[in-house]
Design a protein around this motif. Sequence first.
Motif, mmCIF file in Angstrom:
data_model
loop_
_atom_site.group_PDB
_atom_site.id
_atom_site.type_symbol
_atom_site.label_atom_id
_atom_site.label_comp_id
_atom_site.label_asym_id
_atom_site.label_seq_id
_atom_site.Cartn_x
_atom_site.Cartn_y
_atom_site.Cartn_z
ATOM 1 N N MET A 43 0.792 -1.222 0.000
ATOM 2 C CA MET A 43 0.000 0.000 0.000
ATOM 3 C C MET A 43 0.827 1.276 0.000
ATOM 4 O O MET A 43 2.044 1.265 0.263
ATOM 5 N N ASN A 44 0.134 2.369 -0.284
ATOM 6 C CA ASN A 44 0.701 3.708 -0.211
ATOM 7 C C ASN A 44 0.907 4.062 1.263
ATOM 8 O O ASN A 44 -0.037 4.000 2.054
ATOM 9 N N ALA A 66 1.025 6.747 2.746
ATOM 10 C CA ALA A 66 0.192 7.870 3.197
ATOM 11 C C ALA A 66 -1.143 7.391 3.770
ATOM 12 O O ALA A 66 -1.783 8.120 4.529
ATOM 13 N N ARG A 67 -1.567 6.171 3.418
ATOM 14 C CA ARG A 67 -2.848 5.643 3.917
ATOM 15 C C ARG A 67 -2.659 4.613 5.019
ATOM 16 O O ARG A 67 -3.612 3.948 5.418
ATOM 17 N N ARG A 68 -1.417 4.481 5.511
ATOM 18 C CA ARG A 68 -1.137 3.456 6.514
ATOM 19 C C ARG A 68 -2.015 3.587 7.753
ATOM 20 O O ARG A 68 -2.551 2.605 8.280
ATOM 21 N N GLU A 128 -4.960 4.745 8.220
ATOM 22 C CA GLU A 128 -6.332 4.299 8.030
ATOM 23 C C GLU A 128 -6.444 2.783 8.158
ATOM 24 O O GLU A 128 -7.379 2.262 8.759
ATOM 25 N N ARG A 177 6.687 1.831 -1.288
ATOM 26 C CA ARG A 177 5.398 1.356 -0.789
ATOM 27 C C ARG A 177 5.616 0.381 0.362
ATOM 28 O O ARG A 177 6.698 -0.202 0.518
ATOM 29 N N LEU A 191 -9.841 1.595 1.039
ATOM 30 C CA LEU A 191 -8.562 2.174 0.613
ATOM 31 C C LEU A 191 -8.439 2.313 -0.896
ATOM 32 O O LEU A 191 -7.496 2.947 -1.389
ATOM 33 N N SER A 210 -5.230 2.726 -3.369
ATOM 34 C CA SER A 210 -4.055 2.993 -2.529
ATOM 35 C C SER A 210 -3.503 1.725 -1.893
ATOM 36 O O SER A 210 -2.428 1.756 -1.288
ATOM 37 N N ALA A 211 -4.244 0.633 -1.991
ATOM 38 C CA ALA A 211 -3.781 -0.616 -1.372
ATOM 39 C C ALA A 211 -4.155 -1.801 -2.249
ATOM 40 O O ALA A 211 -5.160 -1.779 -2.964
ATOM 41 N N GLU A 212 -3.317 -2.838 -2.192
ATOM 42 C CA GLU A 212 -3.578 -4.080 -2.921
ATOM 43 C C GLU A 212 -3.422 -5.252 -1.967
ATOM 44 O O GLU A 212 -2.393 -5.398 -1.296
#
Length: 322
Positions: free
Chosen positions: A248-249, A251-253, A255, A273, A293, A296-298
């Motif tokens: 994931m990005n 910046a969204r960790r 969340e 990432r 997400l 921004s996430a896989e």
Amino acid sequence: MRADRLVSLVLLLRRHGRLSAARLARELEVSTRTVLRDIEALSAAGVPVYAERGRHGGFALLPGFQTELTGLNHDEALALLVAGSRRGAQVFGLGSALASAMLKVADALPEGHRDIAAGAARRLLIEPETDLLSRRAPAEEVPDAVAAEIRRAVFAGHRLRIRYAAVDQAPKWRTVDPIGLVTARGQGYLLAARSGEDRTYRLSRVLAAEELDEPAERPDDVDLDRAWQERSTRFRTGGDQVVVLVRMNPARRKELVDTALAVLAEESDEDGRLRLEVSFQDARHAVWALWQLGVSAEALAPEWLRASLRDRAVAIAARYET
């Protein structure tokens, strides 16, 4: 209750000076006819309230009239004014009681500090209904009658009969021993015991409640904060937990971490990432968290989660095909 409403009416007139019957009716959540009857009752009891005729008329108190309320100092009153949580009060069915209490707090201030405290309170906003993106906080809908019945049983130490709609189950009646009430992130919970086992019920899922005339089987004293933490721990470590590998990005960790049960492993890829191994309460929890997400996430594993997210995305894309 009429006595409380009469006190609130007097406090409103003291605070605002002169108010119309329509304005008083809105503030007290009653009809204008009820306000007029209350004004008559106050006059009969010796409270010096009088009517002013004309376009800008209304009801007012004679200058200098004082109510007998215990005073608070500036900091104490300010703390209460800003700490009164509307969301928590609504969850427990205490919205009107909170409004009445805040009037009394404001009135109890020494006259010289009243305006200062009210002005300071207007400079502080606690838990607004939406965030900066206009996203509304989750709202609990708990009927006042249900909340009141649950409160009475909790405070009186009586057993409680509730009609509860558990997730994916038909509503059914059950008898519990109430221990306490908790509000967390705008959601209300009843902590109780059933047949000697700890139980936690969402108030919004209680469809009906009935206080029974028999004592609850519960300890005389309770550390509600500790009880809540213990139940929270059991909830997070129980159920059909799933472990997910996510790329994931960064910046969204936050969340992801805020909604996951635990972060089991974490490392950075060469492109910056993050790869995280996180656990969720169950499959539905995992799907929901990853879907929030977006791109921004896989989810790299397990495969059933990737398939579930892919199917959702395909269904959404098909909906918008021209």
